[in-house]
Design an enzyme around this catalytic site. Sequence first.
Site, mmCIF file in Angstrom:
data_model
loop_
_atom_site.group_PDB
_atom_site.id
_atom_site.type_symbol
_atom_site.label_atom_id
_atom_site.label_comp_id
_atom_site.label_asym_id
_atom_site.label_seq_id
_atom_site.Cartn_x
_atom_site.Cartn_y
_atom_site.Cartn_z
ATOM 1 N N TRP A 113 0.811 -1.230 0.000
ATOM 2 C CA TRP A 113 0.000 0.000 0.000
ATOM 3 C C TRP A 113 0.839 1.274 0.000
ATOM 4 C CZ3 TRP A 113 -4.892 1.808 -0.387
ATOM 5 C CH2 TRP A 113 -5.133 3.111 0.059
ATOM 6 N N ASN A 115 -0.004 5.737 0.053
ATOM 7 C CA ASN A 115 -0.832 6.919 -0.196
ATOM 8 C C ASN A 115 0.024 8.178 -0.260
ATOM 9 O OD1 ASN A 115 -1.374 5.978 2.724
ATOM 10 N ND2 ASN A 115 -2.240 8.000 2.889
ATOM 11 N N ASP A 116 -0.334 9.228 0.383
ATOM 12 C CA ASP A 116 0.204 10.579 0.136
ATOM 13 C C ASP A 116 1.719 10.702 -0.078
ATOM 14 O OD1 ASP A 116 -2.281 10.582 1.295
ATOM 15 O OD2 ASP A 116 -1.718 11.805 3.000
ATOM 16 N N GLN A 132 3.434 7.821 2.342
ATOM 17 C CA GLN A 132 2.725 7.009 3.323
ATOM 18 C C GLN A 132 2.657 5.572 2.814
ATOM 19 O OE1 GLN A 132 0.437 8.519 6.295
ATOM 20 N NE2 GLN A 132 2.517 9.292 6.066
ATOM 21 N N TRP A 140 -4.699 0.113 3.415
ATOM 22 C CA TRP A 140 -4.236 1.106 4.388
ATOM 23 C C TRP A 140 -4.167 0.467 5.774
ATOM 24 C CZ3 TRP A 140 -4.975 3.418 8.962
ATOM 25 C CH2 TRP A 140 -4.314 4.636 9.194
ATOM 26 N N PHE A 181 1.998 9.929 10.209
ATOM 27 C CA PHE A 181 1.095 10.430 9.175
ATOM 28 C C PHE A 181 1.815 11.492 8.333
ATOM 29 C CE2 PHE A 181 -3.595 9.365 10.322
ATOM 30 C CZ PHE A 181 -3.269 8.028 10.416
ATOM 31 N N ARG A 243 -4.049 17.735 11.324
ATOM 32 C CA ARG A 243 -2.857 17.025 10.838
ATOM 33 C C ARG A 243 -2.274 17.593 9.540
ATOM 34 N NH1 ARG A 243 -7.155 13.513 10.398
ATOM 35 N NH2 ARG A 243 -7.930 13.181 8.279
ATOM 36 N N ASP A 244 -1.196 16.918 9.129
ATOM 37 C CA ASP A 244 -0.515 17.105 7.837
ATOM 38 C C ASP A 244 0.175 18.461 7.701
ATOM 39 O OD1 ASP A 244 -1.738 14.662 7.412
ATOM 40 O OD2 ASP A 244 -3.386 15.490 6.217
HETATM 41 C C1 FRU Z 1 -4.727 11.723 3.412
HETATM 42 C C2 FRU Z 1 -4.445 11.200 4.809
HETATM 43 C C3 FRU Z 1 -3.769 12.267 5.652
HETATM 44 C C4 FRU Z 1 -3.079 11.464 6.700
HETATM 45 C C5 FRU Z 1 -2.640 10.254 5.924
HETATM 46 C C6 FRU Z 1 -2.653 8.966 6.690
HETATM 47 O O1 FRU Z 1 -4.782 10.712 2.461
HETATM 48 O O2 FRU Z 1 -5.630 10.746 5.415
HETATM 49 O O3 FRU Z 1 -4.653 13.235 6.166
HETATM 50 O O4 FRU Z 1 -2.001 12.127 7.277
HETATM 51 O O5 FRU Z 1 -3.507 10.144 4.805
HETATM 52 O O6 FRU Z 1 -2.121 7.933 5.916
#
Ligand code: FRU
Length: 549
Positions: A113, A115-116, A132, A140, A181, A243-244
Amino acid sequence: MNSGTYRCLEIFSKSSGEGRITVRNQSNRTEETKHCQYDWLKFVLEPNCEYELDVENAVIGLIYLSGNDNVMETGVAYLDWDETEKKIVCKSKEEQYDTCYREQYHFVPWKNWMNDPNGLCWYRGYYHMFYQTNPYEQHWSNMYWGHAVSKDLIHWTHLPIVLAPQPEALKQADHIKSGAFSGSAVAMEDQVFFYLTRHYGPLEDGPDTIEEQWMTSSRDMLHFEPEQRSISEKPEGASFDFRDPKVLKVGENWYLVLGTNLNGKAAILLYRSSDGKKWNYVHPLLIEQTERIRCFECPDFFELDGHYVAIGAWMSHYDEQGRYQMSRYYIGNWKEETLEVEQSGWFDFGSNCYAMQSFEHEGRRISIGWVSDFYGEYIPVENGANGSMTIPRQLHIKHGRLIMNPVEEIYRLKENVLYVGKKERIQLDEITGNCYYAKIHFEKNTDFSILLGKEEDRAIYFKNDSDGVRIETYGVKTEGIKFQADVTEVKELEIFVDRRLVEVYINDGEAVGTKIFYHSDKNGCFILDGADMEAVSYAEVYTMRSIWH
Ligand code: FRU
């Protein structure tokens, strides 16, 4: 297995009971055993020795060799683990990479997996991309930061994973959600600062969810300093979604933006710092008035062409066309620490692009987005990779719009001509490899339809007619959703098809749409049709080279 020049074996293994992994050096007859539950195990190896692996009661998610001197150049050496036979097997790189469900010229992890994009920056000769990842499975879960480098933004080298979820949370991984995250990086002369969110809480987010901001730094991008808490001030009314962090410098000041929900509305919060370490809350940079957005995720904020731009991903929101989780850009002026928004628009009309992050290098503002699977179209296969990145896009502002073009380096991948011509229908029914680039100029706006993928009753089209300029799918979960671009005419088109992925750039970057489309065949098609093909003043279609050979 021979360790070659590598001095470390990294294994991501999961066990519900008493997992045990033994690594045996066959050359000098020594061995080491480690117990595992949900663990990232590191075994020290001697170079150029034969090793054997014994795995009892554990499942291996990812395994690779690292720790060599020139890892930035060679990357890690992934090992192919056969879960049934419980042994390392030898597969060719093609077997892993050359599948119909894996992009050939977009960034994609080795397996499992992703993501971001996180911590994008240029530092000491390399573009760095962190991301991620869940190294154990194709879905996820508790988040790690993966890492890759590139010299040209197109060819990527996989490096060791760098950040892990909190160890205490991993012990209860079945009912606690945790992890490193998303976050960002600021590269300086001799070190890079990283900002990220640490998440801890129940599987279902709610009032017990804890999201905290932390920072770390690195000088070599492989070893990281112990993390420190960076922000403790949370404004009244901000939800548990908090977050982020994305950091930028404006003159002498450092600013950090965070995504949240403030008193029921999605908001981007602004913090200021004089040293990039201690932060004071300023005020909300942006409050989106649209209802039913859970929060902004992965906000970005930067200066561009004399304006300031904020971008944020709308969590859990459906727009009026049925598109899910779109990202919006806001262009404005920056006055007294306030963004006076003048224009806004969608970042990507295809709805499979999320959590974009940008960085600046040598005058270019470059953005990369996560190709997300919001409609559950992913098809799991052995060693599959769920998630990829868009082509890096260079950003500009023109006539109040955010303009996005693929970085010029991508055109180096153009390989064989499939078609060059004009003023006619184009019918390419069997494009071997289904990896291509098409460019079309229209003398005037005209109705047309382009078939970009087809298998049995499933199909993906790009169309322009009285119903709008749009991507349309049939026979798949997104059928009926109108992925419509916010343009009234089409003068120029660039289309990138890469196995399960389609990216369409309209009118020199006025609008961009990303859409996934799975088909179980490595042959693709490109069929352009319309009533007035005289309007096509130029068209070309080229195959694209894979970046993984
Ligand atoms: C966006 C998100 C972020 C978070 C991350 C967790 O896709 O939900 O807000 O930090 O992915 O994987």
